[in-house]
Write an enzyme that holds these catalytic residues in place. Structure first.
Site, short mmCIF file in Angstrom:
data_model
loop_
_atom_site.label_atom_id
_atom_site.label_comp_id
_atom_site.label_asym_id
_atom_site.label_seq_id
_atom_site.Cartn_x
_atom_site.Cartn_y
_atom_site.Cartn_z
N SER A 116 26.04 53.03 -85.54
CA SER A 116 27.39 53.55 -85.35
C SER A 116 27.62 54.77 -86.25
CB SER A 116 28.41 52.43 -85.59
OG SER A 116 29.69 52.79 -85.16
N ASP A 170 29.88 49.69 -74.47
CA ASP A 170 30.37 49.91 -75.83
C ASP A 170 31.82 50.41 -75.81
OD1 ASP A 170 30.87 50.75 -78.46
OD2 ASP A 170 28.78 51.32 -78.77
N HIS A 201 29.27 46.92 -78.70
CA HIS A 201 28.95 47.63 -79.93
C HIS A 201 28.22 46.66 -80.86
CE1 HIS A 201 29.44 51.21 -82.33
NE2 HIS A 201 29.93 50.53 -83.36
#
Length: 228
Positions: A116, A170, A201
């Site tokens: 991320s 996501d 995610h």
């Protein structure tokens, strides 16, 4: 040199390779530590370094202080980017790379990885290195400061292999944002391995297996050893 962040370290003291792995927003260096045994690399002279991001207010989360590599100021994460924070984290990661050099590991045996926000910093930093890294691993991430890439990327890092993986559903970092980053990099003639997994995610079991294979290839460790 920028101040070194505190880190979690896993692996041999006399390692020949290093993976510097950056966590995502609100997590810490312990987040991906449990993944190490699943990769099957620690007893193959690979040191894993998991730095803790600094604690700072995050605008998107109502100004709440948490571990973050940079501020997120908008739900559209590539709007009003925290340029100063991104560059400060780049400097911290470069200090970690220099620390590994001092411990005897050259750049081509260092993988810069992240999830991320950490993956965004891995991409941003890895593409700007005068001594090319062994690879860049960006999971559920995107390319920050994309408009600055042409002016700032270092020609030497053109050879750095990149592995990008993303979840098809996501809700945090949209798949389209990662696809755009992949397209930008491929158009700039980087070698990008691109994978999409049926997840949000997070990290997928098939993704872990693909990461392990890719790391062995980039670090020239050969095939995974057979079970006794």
């Amino acid at each position: 040199m920028s101040q070194l962040p505190e880190c979690v370290e896993v692996g041999p003291a006399e390692a020949q390779h290093c993976v510097i792995w950056l966590h995502g927003l609100g997590a810490d260096g312990h987040d991906f530590e449990p993944l190490v045994p699943e990769l099957g690399l620690v007893d193959r002279s690979v040191r894993f370094v998991f730095p803790h991001a600094p604690v700072q207010p995050v605008t998107l989360n109502g100004g709440m202080a948490m571990r973050a590599w940079y501020d997120i100021r908008s739900p559209r994460i590539q709007e009003n980017e925290d340029t100063g924070g991104i560059r400060a984290s780049q400097a911290m990661v470069e200090a970690l790379i220099q620390q590994q050099h001092q411990r005897g590991i050259p750049s081509h045996r260092i993988i810069l990885a992240g999830f991320s926000q950490g993956g965004a910093i891995a991409l941003h930093t890895g593409l700007r290195q005068a001594e090319p890294l062994g690879g860049i691993l960006a999971l559920s991430a995107y390319l920050p400061l994309v408009s600055e890439l042409d002016n700032e990327r270092h020609p030497a890092s053109q050879v750095t292999p990149i592995f990008m993986a993303h979840g098809s559903d996501d809700p945090v970092v949209p798949l389209s944002l990662a696809e755009h980053a992949c397209h930008v990099l491929q158009q700039a003639d980087y070698s990008v391995t691109w994978k999409v997994y049926p997840m949000q995610h997070q990290v997928h079991p098939a993704e872990i297996a693909d990461i392990a294979t890719w790391l062995r290839q980039q670090l020239d460790l050969g095939a995974e050893p057979s079970a006794p």
